[in-house]
Scaffold this motif. Sequence first.
Motif, PDB file in Angstrom:
ATOM      1  N   GLU A  15       0.720  -1.188   0.095  1.00 13.99           N
ATOM      2  CA  GLU A  15       0.014  -0.035   0.031  1.00 13.99           C
ATOM      3  C   GLU A  15       0.935   1.150   0.043  1.00 13.99           C
ATOM      4  OE1 GLU A  15      -1.937  -1.531   3.927  1.00 13.99           O
ATOM      5  OE2 GLU A  15      -1.560   0.632   4.332  1.00 13.99           O
ATOM      6  N   VAL A  35      -8.036   3.177  -9.141  1.00 15.58           N
ATOM      7  CA  VAL A  35      -7.347   1.996  -8.585  1.00 15.58           C
ATOM      8  C   VAL A  35      -8.082   0.914  -7.714  1.00 15.58           C
ATOM      9  CG1 VAL A  35      -5.304   1.780  -6.884  1.00 15.58           C
ATOM     10  CG2 VAL A  35      -5.381   3.733  -8.037  1.00 15.58           C
ATOM     11  N   TYR A  36      -7.730  -0.243  -7.827  1.00  9.28           N
ATOM     12  CA  TYR A  36      -8.742  -1.287  -7.116  1.00  9.28           C
ATOM     13  C   TYR A  36      -7.909  -1.830  -6.070  1.00  9.28           C
ATOM     14  CZ  TYR A  36     -11.580  -0.247 -11.074  1.00  9.28           C
ATOM     15  OH  TYR A  36     -12.341   0.553 -12.139  1.00  9.28           O
ATOM     16  N   SER A  37      -8.345  -2.177  -4.930  1.00 13.25           N
ATOM     17  CA  SER A  37      -7.703  -2.609  -3.678  1.00 13.25           C
ATOM     18  C   SER A  37      -8.469  -3.428  -3.135  1.00 13.25           C
ATOM     19  CB  SER A  37      -7.382  -1.480  -2.715  1.00 13.25           C
ATOM     20  OG  SER A  37      -6.547  -0.426  -3.318  1.00 13.25           O
ATOM     21  N   PRO A  38      -7.926  -4.477  -2.535  1.00  8.57           N
ATOM     22  CA  PRO A  38      -8.772  -5.662  -1.483  1.00  8.57           C
ATOM     23  C   PRO A  38      -9.336  -5.025  -0.314  1.00  8.57           C
ATOM     24  CG  PRO A  38      -6.414  -6.163  -1.737  1.00  8.57           C
ATOM     25  CD  PRO A  38      -6.421  -4.792  -2.353  1.00  8.57           C
ATOM     26  N   TYR A  39      -8.554  -3.899   0.183  1.00  2.00           N
ATOM     27  CA  TYR A  39      -9.152  -3.313   1.567  1.00  2.00           C
ATOM     28  C   TYR A  39      -8.777  -1.513   1.306  1.00  2.00           C
ATOM     29  CZ  TYR A  39      -4.003  -3.143   2.354  1.00  2.00           C
ATOM     30  OH  TYR A  39      -2.700  -3.137   2.076  1.00  2.00           O
ATOM     31  N   PRO A  40      -9.441  -1.104   2.171  1.00  2.00           N
ATOM     32  CA  PRO A  40      -9.369   0.692   2.190  1.00  2.00           C
ATOM     33  C   PRO A  40      -7.750   0.932   2.376  1.00  2.00           C
ATOM     34  CG  PRO A  40     -10.477  -0.031   4.054  1.00  2.00           C
ATOM     35  CD  PRO A  40     -10.446  -1.319   3.139  1.00  2.00           C
ATOM     36  N   HIS A  42      -5.502   4.003   3.367  1.00  4.51           N
ATOM     37  CA  HIS A  42      -6.114   5.405   3.880  1.00  4.51           C
ATOM     38  C   HIS A  42      -5.017   6.371   3.008  1.00  4.51           C
ATOM     39  CE1 HIS A  42      -8.818   4.676   6.733  1.00  4.51           C
ATOM     40  NE2 HIS A  42      -8.333   3.269   6.843  1.00  4.51           N
ATOM     41  N   LEU A  44      -5.550   7.168  -0.008  1.00  2.07           N
ATOM     42  CA  LEU A  44      -5.465   6.958  -1.619  1.00  2.07           C
ATOM     43  C   LEU A  44      -6.193   7.929  -2.196  1.00  2.07           C
ATOM     44  CD1 LEU A  44      -4.320   4.983  -3.525  1.00  2.07           C
ATOM     45  CD2 LEU A  44      -6.324   3.476  -3.331  1.00  2.07           C
TER      46      LEU A  44
END
Lengths: 176, 454
Positions: A15, A35-40, A42, A44
């Motif tokens: 991250e 942007v695609y993430s598996p979790y938030p 901070h 971003l």
Amino acid sequence: MERDTHFILGVYDDEDVLLHAVEKVRSSGVKIHEVYSPYPVHGLEHVLGYKRSKLPIAAFLFGMLGTSLALTMQFYMMKFDWPMIIGGKDYAAFPDFVPVSFEMTVLLAAFGMVGVFLITSNLKPWAQPRIFDLRSTDDKHIMAIDIASNSSLEQEKIKEILSASGATEVNNKSFE
Amino acid sequence: MQVTSSVRQPLVTGGKTYHDVTHDVSRQVEGKPSKLWFLAFLTAVGVLALGSTALLATLWEGIGMWGLNKTVGWAWDITNFVWWVGIGHAGTLISAVLLLFRQKWRTSINRAAEAMTIFAVICAAMFPVIHMGRPWLGAYWALPLPNTFGSLWVNFNSPLLWDVFAISTYFSVSLVFWYIGLIPDFATIRDRATGMRKKIYGALSFGWDGAAKTWMRYESVSLILAGLATPLVLSVHTIVSFDFATSVIPGWHTTIFPPYFVAGAIFSGFAMVLTLMIITRKVYKLEDYITLEHIELMNIVIIITGSIVGIAYITEFFIAWYSGVEAEQYAFINRATGPYWWAYWSMMTCNVISPQLFWFKKIRTSIVATFLLSLVVNIGMWFERFVIIVTSLHRDYLPSSWAMFYPSWADVGVYLFTFGLFFTLFFLFAKFFPVINMAEVKSVLKSSSEKAHK
């Protein structure tokens, strides 16, 4: 706006690398699609330059609606429509109306805000999302660059920028 | 991947990577159910079936099937109602209050605790509905619906009606909070699956794609839902306590009830979370996610809330004496020394003395001791509600109408029914839903320990 179908994907493992990469990629003049993430992650949203969500305002307005509806309902029913003396109280026994008003405020604020969230984020059971990379819900952050909206830059140049920013993989992805 | 802190135990042990988190949680959903699961599930369904005979008998014959009499008009039904609602307080407390206080250890337990909350509230809500006698007409008595009497509306001065609004709001907001948290994890399962499972979890995941913009809104929604749920969770048990506190029955008519009930609810809720989580972590091999640190922190919450409850019991007694009201004084003396002394002293032992054992580090870090004490606390909290309700009623103002309450088989059966229902729902949840919030655990995997180093 026509949805474009050809993308270059930068895959990131970490991250913190991602946060710096977003800054580097944007400052080199590349427009990031999303942007695609598996979790938030901070911060971003700041580096991507997104405006703060207006959902709190929606929650407040729906909450106010809940309070007004609850108070109107209770005063109308208890004071005007069918007044009755209960426990020697005034018809309009305001302190007794507080709990129901509070609950209806919370109920409408929560449901209203969540409803707005689902609609604005296009979340619904029959939605067919475009998945750029299946690992984006597992352990990788995927930065998607739309080729059409970066037509001023060479594709190879974009790939170089992504690799230099710390992407562990750079792939092409096309949708039909 | 894992950075260890010298100050705090890491929240996830075993050097797990992001992919390990996904794998360890998703494999429970993807694998075939184990024999143990089938055995547990069938037992729960069996209890449900057994209890449903009592429920059907009550619905067919009426609430005369219960052991209630003219003097004791509220007994097991309301005791069970308050007990289940109390248990249903931990989930939202863990996910909302601990979110506002930035307690990151909540991430691995909040999913299961919230599920438990929702199932417990369903069980709780059953009791007042059945107690209506003819629940098929209940909507007219509980909701402000126009009717052929005029309209004669529901009574907004009554705490029983406030309860209808409080419990239904609490249930629906908790359900939404829980489901919003589930959406990203359903998407994770969808992206690992093929065929039918992909379709089902695809629909459940609402087309989640993990876009940064959606995550930003998601975080905003979670924070505000937590802000709304925090006063909500406090209001629910406050209003439940108003059912008693706004009456003029000695033993009920006390202003201490709201904070006392809320503390008791958190106390029993955490105990139930511990009971279930200790089993779940063992069966699903999630010891790296629900660590001894989690168990110890929950035990500390139990000491605090248990002590508040203990102080409340003593304060209640003192105020009864200090008020100089004879009826009030008698109600309390009768609780401690009357025919229900055994219920009172069970409550005192289970709720006031037993949680104090957690002051010993050996006990609060022992899984066996924690499991046993969590059962003791829940038994104690059931007795608390029984003591408050039945002992205050059974000797009322007129000695000629003094009576005892004896539960009938239908009382026991309906209580069993709710146990069956609760565990059936919980086992279904544990099999088909991710029991740990994968996205939130991933978000603390790195940062929580790194910040501690700075």
